[in-house]
Structures are given as structure tokens and as C-alpha cells.
Scaffold this motif. Structure first.
Motif, short mmCIF file in Angstrom:
data_model
loop_
_atom_site.label_atom_id
_atom_site.label_comp_id
_atom_site.label_asym_id
_atom_site.label_seq_id
_atom_site.Cartn_x
_atom_site.Cartn_y
_atom_site.Cartn_z
N UNK A 230 -104.15 56.60 -20.27
CA UNK A 230 -103.79 56.96 -18.93
C UNK A 230 -102.83 55.86 -18.28
N UNK A 231 -102.24 55.18 -19.01
CA UNK A 231 -101.47 54.09 -18.53
C UNK A 231 -99.98 54.31 -18.95
N UNK A 232 -99.37 55.13 -18.17
CA UNK A 232 -97.91 55.51 -18.35
C UNK A 232 -96.98 54.84 -17.43
N UNK A 233 -97.26 54.13 -16.39
CA UNK A 233 -96.71 53.51 -15.26
C UNK A 233 -96.60 52.13 -15.25
N UNK A 234 -95.43 51.74 -15.24
CA UNK A 234 -94.94 50.39 -15.26
C UNK A 234 -95.38 49.50 -13.85
N UNK A 235 -94.74 48.39 -13.49
CA UNK A 235 -95.00 47.59 -12.45
C UNK A 235 -94.11 48.39 -11.21
N UNK A 236 -94.63 48.17 -10.01
CA UNK A 236 -93.87 48.82 -9.06
C UNK A 236 -92.51 47.91 -8.63
N UNK A 237 -91.58 48.71 -8.04
CA UNK A 237 -90.31 47.91 -7.64
C UNK A 237 -90.54 46.77 -6.77
N UNK A 238 -91.52 46.71 -5.87
CA UNK A 238 -91.82 45.66 -4.95
C UNK A 238 -92.54 44.54 -5.67
N UNK A 239 -93.03 44.87 -6.77
CA UNK A 239 -93.73 43.50 -7.43
C UNK A 239 -93.33 43.73 -8.90
N UNK A 240 -92.10 43.70 -9.38
CA UNK A 240 -91.80 44.01 -10.60
C UNK A 240 -92.28 42.92 -11.67
N UNK A 242 -92.23 40.10 -14.44
CA UNK A 242 -91.54 38.93 -14.33
C UNK A 242 -90.53 38.98 -15.62
N UNK A 243 -90.91 39.91 -16.58
CA UNK A 243 -90.18 40.13 -17.77
C UNK A 243 -89.05 41.21 -17.66
N UNK A 244 -89.11 41.84 -16.85
CA UNK A 244 -88.27 43.04 -16.77
C UNK A 244 -86.73 42.34 -16.45
N UNK A 245 -85.82 43.21 -17.14
CA UNK A 245 -84.57 42.82 -17.17
C UNK A 245 -83.82 43.49 -15.99
N UNK A 246 -83.03 42.80 -15.18
CA UNK A 246 -82.36 43.30 -14.14
C UNK A 246 -81.19 43.92 -14.28
N UNK A 247 -80.81 43.66 -15.73
CA UNK A 247 -79.58 44.54 -16.29
C UNK A 247 -80.31 45.27 -17.42
N UNK A 248 -79.36 46.50 -17.72
CA UNK A 248 -79.89 46.97 -19.06
C UNK A 248 -79.59 46.11 -20.17
#
Length: 339
Positions: A230-240, A242-248
Motif C-alpha cells: 500500500x505504499x505507492x506515494x513518495x514524499x509531498x512537494x512541500x516536504x520532499x 532530502x535525497x530527491x534530486x532537483x534535476x533529473x
């Protein structure tokens, strides 16, 4: 505890025998065994050393004298149970010793804030091992899955943020299968959330961070596993994340599995492109991912390329990380001199 010359032998042994997440290496564990050879009665003298050695008989003697030592903490906050799960020296009966400590009242959620930072490094974290220094320097406990199962059955909270972080770099999902089966991502966060409050991520966010990482790095099997619970969603845009890349990410990094790399290579994606100053071959060598290294070499990745920070080849990264299997693959094809 410290490994300084003035430290007590048991303290020095423990500092060398355990993963510290500061400076871990096989040589330190060898030094611990050399000290043990000089001090063969350490387990009888110190319950923390006895636990680190998985010496059930010696731990039993300590408990007979004082049952409270099962939940005692040293000056550094480490309990005997933690010493057991973080030790990487040969142990006589790790599972039996852990069960004995838990039966005597040891806290299955015991942990410490290394450097005062969150999330905590718990006894459960120690079972799973690995981390930023790679699996060669920070290996899993040899009986990690059995010990983790025991801790979870005795009440350890499965939403262990540090364990999740330490194990997210590689493709193996055995830790996630175990944690998900015991309730990862559910509940109120347990002991550590109550203790640390908003400093500690809630369980749902811990899993969302894993979704982000898996999605960014092409770990499709991990995404499928998380979605099944049941976990298909990542972190929300307003609380992303810290490891998510800002560019592809470069295509080869965003498809960092053997099948994914074959796919993007067939479409013409460059294999030697760098991300954070190193190639995917550097990364695969460091985490000892034999299959990924084999595919990259087969497809023409350059084993002689140097990373930007250390000016080292993928073989250099494998050698530093004690990744012996990938080093064996890279050594015959890496040009000299080894940077």
C-alpha cells in the motif's frame, strides 16, 4: 568508549569489535581479536564484551550475579544487546545470547543518537548493517535476519529509519520484506517517536522516502514490493525527500539495475556520465554489486575513468570499500597506474 591507550581493555575491544559508523574496517575487527587473544577473560569480566562475543554462558553468569545488567547502558549509552548486534567479530551463539538478554528484560528498542543526530541507531539497525561506507566496511550481521526477526517478535518497532537508510543504496530488499511483514510504515512510531517527537520522522514518511529513492534510481522491484503493502506515494512537494534530486538523474543512474542499464544503453545513453563526480561503475564497485559491474563492463563502461573528488578508478573505490568481488572483476581490466 574510546580506543585510546588509556582506555580499559574491554572498552577498547568493544570500540574495535563493533560497527561505529565513524571509521569501520576489517582491520579494526582484527585488532579486536588480537586484543582478545591477550585478554582471553574479557567476556567473564565485562557483560558488554560477553554480549559482543555472543558468549551465552558468560552473559548468563553476569545475569546470575546481577539481572539488571540485561538493560544496563555503558557510558556511551550502548546496551549489551546493542553490542551484540553491532559486533562483527566471530560470535559463539549470537541468537541464544540475544534471547537470553531479552528474556532477562533487555529493551528490544534500545538505541543511541550518534553525534546527537536522528534517526537513532537501534539494536535492529545493527542487525541489518551497511551504510555510507559500503557493505565491505559495514557488513550485515551474519545472523542479522534471524536476530532482527527475534527483536521484532519481542516488540522492536519495524519503522527504523536508520536501518532503511543504511540499506537503501543496494538492490537487495530482504530487509524491507521482513520489516514490512512486521508493520513497517504503520502505527504511531513507537518508543523513539514518543521520545523524540517531531525530530523523528513518522512511519509513513520513512516509507515515502524509500519510494522516492527507489523511483529515482530505477529500483522497480522495490517499488513493486512497497506498492504491494500500500505504499505507492513518495514524499509531498512541500516536504520532499532530502535525497530527491532537483534535476533529473542521468539515464544510466535512473536505471541503476542490470536490466535497466541494458535498456538505456540500447537507446544510446552514455555509460560513463558522472553524477556527483563519479560514474555508475564507481557506485556499483563500491557496493559490491557484481551483476551490475558485469553488465556495465560488458556494455563498454570505462574502468579507467577517475572520479572527480578522489581521482580514483572504480577499482580504487572497490579496494577502499573492501568490495572484494567487484575488485576481482575490475582488477584485470583497469589500466595502470591505479589511481
Amino acid at each position: 568508549m574510546s580506543a585510546s591507550a588509556g582506555a580499559a581493555p574491554a572498552d577498547t575491544f568493544l570500540t574495535l569489535a563493533r560497527l561505529t559508523y565513524v571509521d569501520d574496517s576489517p582491520e579494526r575487527r582484527s585488532d579486536a581479536l588480537a586484543l582478545l587473544a591477550e585478554q582471553p577473560d574479557l567476556a567473564r569480566r565485562d557483560v558488554f564484551a560477553a554480549a559482543a562475543l555472543g558468549d551465552r554462558d558468560a552473559v548468563g553468569e553476569h545475569l546470575d550475579r546481577d539481572p539488571a545488567v540485561a538493560s544496563a547502558a555503558g557510558d556511551d549509552g550502548w546496551t549489551p544487546l546493542m553490542c551484540l548486534t553491532y559486533a562483527r567479530v566471530p560470535q559463539r551463539d549470537a541468537y541464544g545470547t540475544a534471547r537470553l538478554l531479552l528474556d532477562a528484560g533487555a529493551d528490544p528498542d534500545a538505541g543511541v543518537l550518534l553525534g546527537g543526530d536522528v534517526p537513532p541507531f537501534t539494536a535492529l539497525t545493527g542487525c541489518f548493517g551497511e551504510g555510507e561506507q559500503g557493505p565491505g566496511r559495514q557488513p550485515r550481521h551474519p545472523q542479522g535476519e534471524a536476530l532482527a526477526t527475534l527483536l521484532l517478535e519481542r516488540g522492536a518497532d519495524p519503522s527504523d529509519g536508520q536501518a532503511l537508510y543504511n540499506r537503501m543504496f543496494g538492490r537487495d530488499d530482504s530487509h524491507l520484506r521482513l520489516l514490512l511483514a512486521h508493520g513497517l510504515g504503520r502505527g504511531d512510531g513507537g518508543t523513539w517517536r514518543r521520545r523524540l517527537g517531531e525530530r523523528q520522522d513518522p512511519p509513513g514518511r520513512m516509507v515515502a522516502l524509500q519510494v522516492d529513492w527507489a523511483r529515482d534510481h530505477g529500483f522497480t522491484d522495490r517499488l513493486t514490493l512497497l506498492a504491494a503493502y500500500g505504499f505507492g506515494e513518495g514524499t509531498p512537494l512541500d516536504h520532499p525527500s532530502p535525497w530527491h534530486e532537483r534535476v533529473a538523474l542521468p539515464a544510466v543512474f535512473a536505471a541503476a539495475t542490470p536490466a535497466g542499464v541494458r535498456g538505456v544503453a540500447a537507446e544510446g545513453a552514455p555509460l560513463d556520465v558522472k553524477h556527483h563526480g563519479r560514474t555508475l561503475l564507481h557506485h556499483a564497485a563500491w557496493i559490491d554489486d557484481v551483476e551490475l559491474v558485469e553488465v556495465l563492463l560488458e556494455l563498454g563502461a570505462d574502468p579507467g575513468v577517475l572520479d572527480d573528488e578522489h581521482r580514483a578508478t572504480p577499482l580504487g573505490w572497490a579496494a577502499w570499500a573492501y568490495a572484494h568481488r567487484t575488485a576481482a572483476l575490475l582488477r584485470p581490466v583497469t589500466p595502470e597506474p591505479l589511481a
